[in-house]
Motif scaffolding. Structure first.
Motif, short mmCIF file in Angstrom:
data_model
loop_
_atom_site.label_atom_id
_atom_site.label_comp_id
_atom_site.label_asym_id
_atom_site.label_seq_id
_atom_site.Cartn_x
_atom_site.Cartn_y
_atom_site.Cartn_z
N PRO A 32 -4.61 11.22 0.13
CA PRO A 32 -5.39 12.12 1.06
C PRO A 32 -5.73 13.51 0.85
N GLY A 33 -4.85 14.37 0.04
CA GLY A 33 -5.14 15.52 -0.16
C GLY A 33 -5.21 15.96 -1.61
N ILE A 52 0.84 -1.18 -0.14
CA ILE A 52 -0.08 0.03 0.03
C ILE A 52 0.94 1.14 0.15
N LEU A 53 0.43 2.36 -0.69
CA LEU A 53 1.10 3.63 -0.81
C LEU A 53 0.30 4.61 -0.42
N VAL A 54 0.58 5.63 0.51
CA VAL A 54 -0.35 6.70 0.86
C VAL A 54 0.91 7.85 0.41
N CYS A 55 0.34 8.79 -0.65
CA CYS A 55 1.21 9.57 -1.51
C CYS A 55 0.62 10.96 -1.18
N MET A 113 4.65 5.24 3.14
CA MET A 113 3.99 6.65 3.08
C MET A 113 4.99 7.48 2.23
N ALA A 114 4.62 8.02 1.13
CA ALA A 114 5.57 9.07 0.38
C ALA A 114 5.10 10.31 0.78
N TYR A 160 -1.42 13.97 -7.00
CA TYR A 160 -0.40 13.10 -6.77
C TYR A 160 -1.13 11.61 -7.07
N SER A 161 -1.89 11.43 -7.75
CA SER A 161 -2.38 10.14 -8.23
C SER A 161 -1.54 10.05 -9.64
#
Length: 368
Positions: free
Chosen positions: A112-113, A35-38, A67-68, A117-118
């Protein structure tokens, strides 16, 4: 400027290349192993990703979670809370983008923001990308596979972030979930102390110096040492409050700040990143709210068991905006005006010393 353009061009090229190689019909992976949270969130918002990380760990106990985000925040994650591995990401730097891509492929990526960043998530080989709706720019949403609704009810930002995935809310936070980060040794104050973090990202969040002075005198009379923690460029604010340097000043990095806050009897600050860090450290805290929303930027459900109190006027005439990350949050009122639009922080000036003293006394009763 050249580096920024090069970073964008590389991201577009890599994302396009990944899209071509992933020719099969896009479908949510049956099994989530990576999983990546970018993101490129500010420090306070980064900390407010905690409920999302906790929820991911609950639902995917064996998955690798990355997390990037901005390099400066990585030391906070040195002890891997919830097993999260932090990766430095600077979208302007081609080398940083290539390093991220070398960590792929990801079964799931969460944005998340800002949905822009997708593109980086796709460049890193994410098979399924999830972001919030309400971001109208088609190019930002181009690689979003699943849109999650931005909540219409009043919620803390951390709780909003956790809705990026379905499922029950995570259990309330406890300090054993985020160990004190690895840090350079430093001497803690020998006496019981209160941390004053007086700076903020905007001059419109600053509280008048004379009220900080009155608060410091009151707490010192109770036998507590006052510790000022000026951030970059904030020493002038401390000098204005304490021109004789009567109180201790400690210049610490984020990992050291975590340690200092974890032992504090009380942390007092404007609505800024240190206020969120105090919650993670488990410190009783009182936060001065002027332009910000105590609902949106408060503890919410996740930090409900960490002692905290908001200081400020719940209703203020010019706190009349309701957008967060460009998305409508109709039940949340805040003010995001600049100093060019608002030349005087009337909302902060409206916070009386009596109200601050009452909040501090309440929190000190908890910490005894």
């Amino acid at each position: 400027m050249a580096s920024r353009i090069n970073g964008r061009l590389l991201t577009i090229w890599l994302a396009g290349k990944r899209s071509i190689t992933q020719r099969r019909k896009r479908a949510k992976p049956f099994e989530i192993k990576k999983i990546l949270v970018c993101h490129q969130l500010l420090i306070g918002d980064t900390i407010m990703l905690s409920p999302l990380f906790a929820k991911l760990r609950d639902q995917h106990p064996k998955a690798e979670i990355f997390m990037a985000g901005p390099k400066g925040y990585l030391p906070l994650f040195s002890t891997n809370p919830w097993g999260v591995k932090a990766i430095s990401l600077d979208p302007r730097d081609p080398r940083s983008i290539r390093k991220l891509c070398h960590t792929g492929n990801y079964d799931l990526a969460l944005i998340p923001g800002d949905n822009r960043y997708s593109w980086l998530a796709k460049a890193a080989g994410a098979s399924w990308i999830v972001g919030f709706d309400g971001n109208s720019s088609w190019y930002k949403n181009f690689f979003i596979d699943e849109f999650r609704p931005w909540p219409n009810e009043a919620m803390a930002l951390g709780d909003i972030f956790s809705t990026l995935i379905e499922g029950p809310n995570p259990k309330p936070y406890s300090t054993n979930q985020w160990s004190i980060p690895n840090h350079q040794p430093f001497a803690l104050p020998p006496n019981p102390y209160v941390v004053f973090h007086v700076g903020a990202s905007s001059a419109l969040k600053l509280w008048p110096a004379d009220r900080w002075q009155a608060l410091a005198k009151h707490l010192e009379a109770r036998g507590l040492e006052i510790i000022f923690t000026p951030g970059r460029g904030e020493l002038r604010l401390v000098n204005e409050i304490d021109p004789q340097a009567h109180y201790r000043r400690m210049d610490l990095d984020l990992a050291q700040m975590f340690k200092l806050l974890s032992q504090a009897k009380l942390v007092i600050s404007p609505d800024t990143g240190i206020a969120h860090l105090a919650r993670v450290a488990g410190a009783p805290s009182a936060t001065l709210f002027g332009p910000g929303s105590e609902v949106a930027f408060g503890p919410g459900k996740f930090w409900s068991e960490i002692p905290w109190q908001a200081i400020g006027e719940k209703q203020f005439p010019c706190r009349d905006q309701n957008k967060i990350f460009g998305r409508e949050s109709p039940n949340i009122l805040r003010c995001s005006r600049s100093t060019q639009e608002c030349t005087r922080a009337r909302c902060m000036e409206a916070i009386s010393i009596d109200k601050a003293l009452a909040a501090c006394e309440s929190m000190l009763q908890v910490s005894q």
